[in-house]
Design an enzyme around this catalytic site. Structure first.
Site, PDB file in Angstrom:
ATOM      1  CB  CYS A 276      38.534  36.566  36.952  1.00 35.58           C
ATOM      2  SG  CYS A 276      39.752  36.017  35.721  1.00 35.58           S
ATOM      3  CG  HIS A 324      38.565  39.910  34.075  1.00 32.40           C
ATOM      4  ND1 HIS A 324      39.150  39.737  35.309  1.00 32.40           N
ATOM      5  CD2 HIS A 324      37.279  40.314  34.316  1.00 32.40           C
ATOM      6  CE1 HIS A 324      38.271  40.028  36.257  1.00 32.40           C
ATOM      7  NE2 HIS A 324      37.126  40.369  35.682  1.00 32.40           N
ATOM      8  CG  HIS A 336      34.107  41.071  37.785  1.00 29.73           C
ATOM      9  ND1 HIS A 336      35.178  41.663  37.156  1.00 29.73           N
ATOM     10  CD2 HIS A 336      33.517  42.071  38.504  1.00 29.73           C
ATOM     11  CE1 HIS A 336      35.229  42.947  37.467  1.00 29.73           C
ATOM     12  NE2 HIS A 336      34.233  43.217  38.270  1.00 29.73           N
TER      13      HIS A 336
END
Length: 361
Positions: A276, A324, A336
């Site tokens: 990520c 994240h 993402h």
């Protein structure tokens, strides 16, 4: 004699003995059944497997970001150590040159016998020439004194560089040990997740993988035809190009769209796979902005903005541990890299617990 002794009577004879043996075997078998049942893992429903796997993937992502941080520190320590060693090598070369010069002077003095200058003047056949040479020798002596001072300075510098190198080496070894720990943690979580998924039937596994890849939710896995940008627009419900607040933000979004469908690989920064924070770092790098490597450092790489102030190009962060990150593209959507098995895609920011946002400039 022994032949005339009566046989000893068993306390359980005949039918009683057979009955006791039967009961003992039955008891042992029952104990085995209960013991085996006590160690058997309960059958999990597909929903329970999904919940556990999702939790393990989230924990693996936390460990991944810690791994990324440890790798960044190890790389920095290794670079610093290399620079210190290069400088030490340069100083050692200068020291050796100075030492060679001093050695030449010492050898010349030895060949002249080290006579007192007054004696040399008395014995010479050409006093004027000697005095001229003496003046040159005095200047040479001054240069020699400067060389000695330079040697001492280089020696002190080399000692300091060695001490700094030893310190950097200790730091490097510590970061490398942390790197190994975090790598083991990530692999352990992923192995456990794979083991849980193996309990599902083929049909249950297919449904889980379809959900993970975004199928049926309007998200794109990058497998359909058309440009990445048009896929992102369809997936996010946005009609036409995203209006970014700056040319750099527009470039970061354009780069992220071009990565749609590429796999998630922990620790990866592209170009064929990403985690990520690796994706957001690469997206903004394409726009000429250097972001730090991890989620918990990227959140401090710009101006914090509230959820109501979000604009395309902002970094959006999730979970209480800031584990994240995605790139906001407007309309409540982001691009993402979700997790293993789920490729880079467009997704709603509501699918995870929102933790904050940062505007990069």
């Amino acid at each position: 004699m022994a032949a005339h002794r009566k046989p000893r009577n068993s306390p359980l004879g005949g039918q009683a003995a057979r009955t006791a043996a039967t009961l003992a075997l039955a008891s042992a078998a029952t104990a085995t059944v209960f013991e085996g049942s006590g160690h058997a893992e309960p059958r999990l429903t597909p929903a329970q497997v999904k919940a556990k796997v999702d939790r393990l993937y989230q924990e693996a992502e936390v460990a991944t970001e810690k791994y990324n941080g440890a790798k960044e520190k190890a790389d920095a320590a290794r670079d610093a150590l290399d620079r210190l060693r290069d400088e030490a090598a340069r100083r050692t070369a200068r020291l050796n040159t100075a030492r060679d010069g001093l050695g030449s002077v010492a050898a010349a003095q030895y060949r002249s016998g080290g006579l007192d200058p007054a004696v040399q003047l008395a014995l010479t056949s050409d006093p004027e020439q000697y005095l001229e040479r003496a003046a040159l020798a005095e200047k040479a002596g001054q240069r020699q004194a400067a060389t000695v001072t330079s040697v001492r300075r280089e020696l002190a510098g080399i000692r300091q560089l060695k001490a700094e190198s030893d310190e950097r080496l200790t730091q490097l070894r510590g970061h490398e040990a942390d790197l190994r720990r975090q790598k083991a943690a990530v692999r352990g979580k992923l192995d456990e997740a794979r083991s849980l998924l193996a309990r599902l039937t083929a049909e249950e596994r297919a449904r889980y993988e379809a959900a993970a890849s975004g199928a049926g939710r309007g998200d794109t896995d990058g497998s359909s035809t058309g440009t990445p940008g048009s896929q992102a627009d369809r997936a996010s419900g946005i009609r036409g190009p995203v209006t970014a607040p700056s040319s750099r933000a527009a470039q970061a979004i354009s780069f992220a769209r071009d990565q749609l469908g590429k796999p998630y690989v922990w620790g990866a920064t592209g170009p064929s796979a990403y985690d990520c924070s690796g994706l957001t770092q690469a997206a903004w790098r394409s726009a000429g902005v250097a972001l730090p490597r991890t989620t918990y450092t990227q959140i401090n790489a710009g101006q914090r903005v509230s959820r109501s102030e979000l604009a395309p190009g902002d970094l959006v962060f999730f979970y209480s541990g800031i584990s994240h990150v995605g790139l906001y593209i407007g309309g409540g959507q982001m691009i993402h890299a979700p997790r293993p098995g789920a490729p880079v895609r467009v997704a709603p920011i509501d699918e995870m617990p929102f933790a904050g946002a940062t505007r990069v400039s």
